[in-house]
Design a protein around this motif. Structure first.
Motif, PDB file in Angstrom:
ATOM      1  N   GLY A   1      85.395 106.934  78.598  1.00 16.52           N
ATOM      2  CA  GLY A   1      86.754 107.226  79.029  1.00 16.52           C
ATOM      3  C   GLY A   1      87.739 106.262  78.391  1.00 16.52           C
ATOM      4  N   PHE A   2      88.909 106.783  78.058  1.00 17.36           N
ATOM      5  CA  PHE A   2      89.992 105.971  77.502  1.00 17.36           C
ATOM      6  C   PHE A   2      91.211 106.214  78.379  1.00 17.36           C
ATOM      7  CE2 PHE A   2      93.664 106.052  74.423  1.00 17.36           C
ATOM      8  CZ  PHE A   2      93.811 104.684  74.331  1.00 17.36           C
TER       9      PHE A   2
ATOM     10  N   MET B   1      98.423 110.059  73.144  1.00 22.66           N
ATOM     11  CA  MET B   1      97.100 109.442  73.193  1.00 22.66           C
ATOM     12  C   MET B   1      96.236 110.101  72.134  1.00 22.66           C
ATOM     13  SD  MET B   1      96.085 109.243  77.196  1.00 22.66           S
ATOM     14  CE  MET B   1      94.627 108.270  76.858  1.00 22.66           C
ATOM     15  N   SER B   2      95.330 109.330  71.557  1.00 22.60           N
ATOM     16  CA  SER B   2      94.336 109.896  70.642  1.00 22.60           C
ATOM     17  C   SER B   2      93.032 109.121  70.801  1.00 22.60           C
ATOM     18  CB  SER B   2      94.821 109.855  69.189  1.00 22.60           C
ATOM     19  OG  SER B   2      94.994 108.525  68.761  1.00 22.60           O
TER      20      SER B   2
ATOM     21  N   PHE C   1      94.516 109.782  80.718  1.00 24.87           N
ATOM     22  CA  PHE C   1      93.172 109.430  80.278  1.00 24.87           C
ATOM     23  C   PHE C   1      92.555 110.567  79.477  1.00 24.87           C
ATOM     24  CE2 PHE C   1      92.500 111.637  84.219  1.00 24.87           C
ATOM     25  CZ  PHE C   1      91.339 112.368  84.027  1.00 24.87           C
ATOM     26  N   MET C   2      91.534 110.217  78.696  1.00 29.28           N
ATOM     27  CA  MET C   2      90.751 111.161  77.907  1.00 29.28           C
ATOM     28  C   MET C   2      89.285 110.805  78.083  1.00 29.28           C
ATOM     29  SD  MET C   2      92.690 111.287  74.254  1.00 29.28           S
ATOM     30  CE  MET C   2      93.454 112.834  73.904  1.00 29.28           C
TER      31      MET C   2
ATOM     32  N   GLY D   1      90.759 104.307  70.428  1.00 31.40           N
ATOM     33  CA  GLY D   1      91.784 104.981  71.211  1.00 31.40           C
ATOM     34  C   GLY D   1      93.139 104.381  70.896  1.00 31.40           C
ATOM     35  N   ARG D   2      94.134 105.251  70.840  1.00 34.97           N
ATOM     36  CA  ARG D   2      95.517 104.799  70.616  1.00 34.97           C
ATOM     37  C   ARG D   2      96.421 105.475  71.617  1.00 34.97           C
ATOM     38  NH1 ARG D   2      96.958 103.647  64.491  1.00 34.97           N
ATOM     39  NH2 ARG D   2      94.949 102.852  63.879  1.00 34.97           N
TER      40      ARG D   2
END
Length: 107
Positions: free
Chosen positions: A6-7, A18-19, A61-62, A87-88
């Motif tokens: 998770g990010f 987000m990426s 979140f991703m 993650g960015r």
């Protein structure tokens, strides 16, 4: 073996983008002969927008799944490898943050 990664991004001024993406590299050996395997993890990108009241989310979140079940051809032994995810996130002030996670599997 699979891992769920998770990010999360948290910014009081609002999360705008987000990426999350990355790749894995591993080695296989048979005597003096070596091979390298590479796997890319498809990049994900998300752009968040203000709601109907003009308010923005301060948290997002991703999730992604990462496999460390890397295989070698017959007669080759697994020598080790790692997956690196990056993650960015960006906010509405134009500032960005970057985080990197490395998952290591020893041979």
């Amino acid at each position: 073996m699979r891992s769920l990664v998770g990010f999360k991004a948290n910014d009081s001024g609002g999360v705008k983008t987000m990426s999350l993406g990355g790749s894995a590299t591993w080695s296989c050996n048979s005597g003096n002969i070596g091979q390298t395997g590479i796997e890319d993890y498809a990049g994900q990108k998300q752009t968040l927008h203000p709601d109907s009241k003009g308010e923005v989310d301060s948290y997002a979140f991703m999730l992604t799944s990462v496999s460390t079940s890397w295989l070698c051809q017959g007669g080759f032994d697994f020598g080790g490898g790692f997956a690196a995810l990056q993650g960015r996130s960006g906010n509405y002030s134009g500032k960005e943050a970057t985080a990197t996670l490395k998952i290591v599997r020893k041979g």
